[in-house]
Write an enzyme that holds these catalytic residues in place. Structure first.
Site, mmCIF file in Angstrom:
data_model
loop_
_atom_site.group_PDB
_atom_site.id
_atom_site.type_symbol
_atom_site.label_atom_id
_atom_site.label_comp_id
_atom_site.label_asym_id
_atom_site.label_seq_id
_atom_site.Cartn_x
_atom_site.Cartn_y
_atom_site.Cartn_z
ATOM 1 C CD GLU A 1 -3.676 -6.312 3.453
ATOM 2 O OE1 GLU A 1 -4.774 -5.600 3.923
ATOM 3 O OE2 GLU A 1 -2.605 -6.176 3.637
ATOM 4 C CD GLU B 1 -3.384 -1.143 1.883
ATOM 5 O OE1 GLU B 1 -3.032 -0.281 2.803
ATOM 6 O OE2 GLU B 1 -4.214 -2.015 1.842
HETATM 7 C C1 BGP Z 1 -4.494 -2.707 5.102
HETATM 8 C C2 BGP Z 1 -3.160 -3.070 5.637
HETATM 9 C C3 BGP Z 1 -3.310 -4.076 6.589
HETATM 10 C C4 BGP Z 1 -4.407 -4.286 7.493
HETATM 11 C C5 BGP Z 1 -5.607 -4.046 6.785
HETATM 12 C C6 BGP Z 1 -6.776 -3.647 7.625
HETATM 13 O O1 BGP Z 1 -4.512 -1.416 4.651
HETATM 14 O O2 BGP Z 1 -2.225 -3.557 4.588
HETATM 15 O O3 BGP Z 1 -1.849 -4.167 7.342
HETATM 16 O O4 BGP Z 1 -4.357 -3.768 8.678
HETATM 17 O O5 BGP Z 1 -5.632 -2.861 5.889
HETATM 18 O O6 BGP Z 1 -6.551 -2.179 8.118
HETATM 19 P P1 BGP Z 1 -6.888 -1.955 9.960
HETATM 20 O O7 BGP Z 1 -6.027 -2.678 10.436
HETATM 21 O O8 BGP Z 1 -6.883 -0.394 9.774
HETATM 22 O O9 BGP Z 1 -8.318 -2.477 9.888
#
Ligand code: BGP
Length: 472
Positions: free
Chosen positions: A366, A169
């Site tokens: 993801e 990201e």
């Molecule tokens: C993405 C990231 C992850 C993860 C996910 C969920 O942006 O790559 O590391 O954390 O989002 O986000 P959050 O943890 O803020 O709920």
């Protein structure tokens, strides 16, 4: 061969059914075995929740966790290497052997269990010392340090790792410079530093794509891009254009540079309008042209609806997201944290990516559903996550039937971990980790209902996934 035969009618036999995590969110052992401090460690210490020091304690549960992955039937596991475990200060003379040992142990366990490692080199955790030494990613020196770190990682693990992800990201950490440890009291200077960090990350990645192709011609490497599909609030062209521009600036920019090898014109216009100067050197254009990705990693969670607002939004991004307001669509199932359940959006997003880069291999790096959860008699009935998985896997199959070249699906997350902003309150795991923000309890692992649902998905090649459930 008839034309129809060229289309797939299901998940391919070698489809990589996986799951995903990142180092600072699962490992713990933040100060053990020589690991250096990262910006993610420091950020977590400032939050009102737990910090990275123990997290899900994967560092000390690695055998047990991989055994659970094997029980689940995973074909791939996407995780990240912590740069500061390998080079505690980011650019030490020698790598830290204990850090190398840990990842060797993890990778060997995965290989033994026939689980393909998909390894992210950098996931939000810049070594803090690089920030102290020269300002971190905002300085071009970071390009060489990242390159050297990547080379060491390739040398150590490249014989067993076929899929690499360069930076997770990037657009998010460029637009929220504090996530890279970059700060400034002057907003314009901060944006300029953020965009220079963006540029340096593009160059560093391009160099590392080339390096990987040279060292391991059969390996594949690409970025892990945050792709949030945006829909305009109404049919006005102004709203539609804004929502398209946001997708370009937040998501397609990372894909365009990785696959087309140059900064796109919409980004150059943004820099010009914002009076931002990049530290460009001779030869940079060739570096970007020569270093290209083989595939795209996409982090996709849900669709969002935005409308133009009169208020300058100080929200997430300075500059990129301004004058817009996120609108909740109450017709959809919404999580407590704004994510909505809109699986057709995944098929739509994949079609758009495939239209832009025909037949590019795609790894979903993801995709997940957050909930507050607690054990009930040793079980977690995460029915919304089951529904979310069912719907998204159904639409993934539809996208494959449309002709999109998706090769792997890695839901976030394999086990409960530290959320970026919400500690352990916001759980995504297929496996429950028995701890919360107040206590480490016993850290025991409990497969949730979604674990068993996904286990069946993998075993039956998604024959248990039904249209019926997503229509409910
Ligand atoms: C993405 C990231 C992850 C993860 C996910 C969920 O942006 O790559 O590391 O954390 O989002 O986000 P959050 O943890 O803020 O709920």
């Amino acid at each position: 061969m008839s034309i129809q035969k060229q289309l797939k009618d299901d998940f391919p036999a070698d489809f990589l059914w996986g799951a995903s995590t990142s180092a600072f969110q699962v490992e713990g052992a933040a100060n053990e075995d020589g690991k250096g401090v990262t910006v993610a460690d420091l950020r977590s210490q400032k939050s009102k929740y737990i910090d990275t020091s123990v997290a899900a304690d994967h560092y000390h549960h690695v055998e047990e966790d991989v055994a659970l992955m094997a029980e689940l039937g995973l074909k791939s596991y996407r995780f990240s290497i912590s740069w500061a475990r390998i080079y505690p200060h980011g650019n030490d003379e020698e790598p830290n052997q204990k850090g190398i040992d840990f990842y060797n142990k993890l990778i060997n366990l995965l290989v033994k269990n026939k689980i393909e490692p998909i390894v992210t080199l950098f996931h939000f955790d810049c070594p803090e010392d690089l920030v102290k030494q020269y300002g971190g990613w905002a300085n071009r020196k970071a390009i060489d340090d990242y390159y050297r770190y990547a080379k060491t990682v390739f040398e150590q693990f490249g014989d067993r790792v076929k899929y690499w992800l360069t930076i997770n990201e990037q657009s998010l950490i460029a637009n929220v410079p504090a996530m890279n440890g970059i700060n400034d009291t002057d907003m314009h200077r901060l944006r300029e530093k953020g965009e220079n960090s963006n540029y340096n990350m593009f160059l560093a990645q391009a160099k590392v794509y080339s390096l990987c192709h040279k060292m391991f011609p059969n390996s594949k490497i690409g970025p892990a891009v945050s792709y949030m599909t945006n829909f305009p609030y109404d049919h006005t062209s102004a709203n539609a254009l804004k929502s398209k521009s946001m997708e370009d600036m937040i998501s397609f920019i990372d894909m365009d540079v990785a696959l087309r090898g140059e900064l796109p014109s919409y980004y150059l216009r943004y820099l010009k309008d914002s009076n931002i100067t990049l530290d460009v050197h001779e030869g940079d254009a060739e570096i970007l042209q020569n270093g290209r990705a083989n595939f795209l990693g996409l982090n996709w969670y849900s669709t969002s609806v935005f409308k133009l607002s009169n208020e300058e939004s100080p929200k997430m991004l300075d500059g990129v997201i301004s004058n817009v307001e996120k609108v909740r669509d109450d017709r959809l199932m919404n999580s407590e944290w704004d994510f909505s359940y809109d699986p057709v959006g995944l098929r739509f997003a994949l079609q758009k990516v495939n239209d832009r880069y025909p037949n590019i291999p795609i790894i979903i790096t993801e995709c997940g559903w957050p909930e507050r959860e607690e054990l009930e008699d040793g079980k977690v009935h995460d029915s919304k996550r089951v529904k979310y998985l069912n719907g998204h896997i159904y639409e993934l199959r539809e996208a494959i039937k449309d002709g999109v070249n998706v090769i792997s699906f890695n839901p976030w997350s394999f086990l409960d971990l530290l959320s970026v902003n919400d500690g352990m309150d916001k759980r995504y795991g297929l496996v429950f980790v028995n701890r919360d923000n107040n206590s480490e309890r016993d850290m025991k692992r409990y497969p949730k209902d979604s674990f068993y649902f996904y286990q069946k998905v993998i075993a039956t090649k998604a024959k248990n996934v039904t249209k019926l459930e997503i229509d409910e």
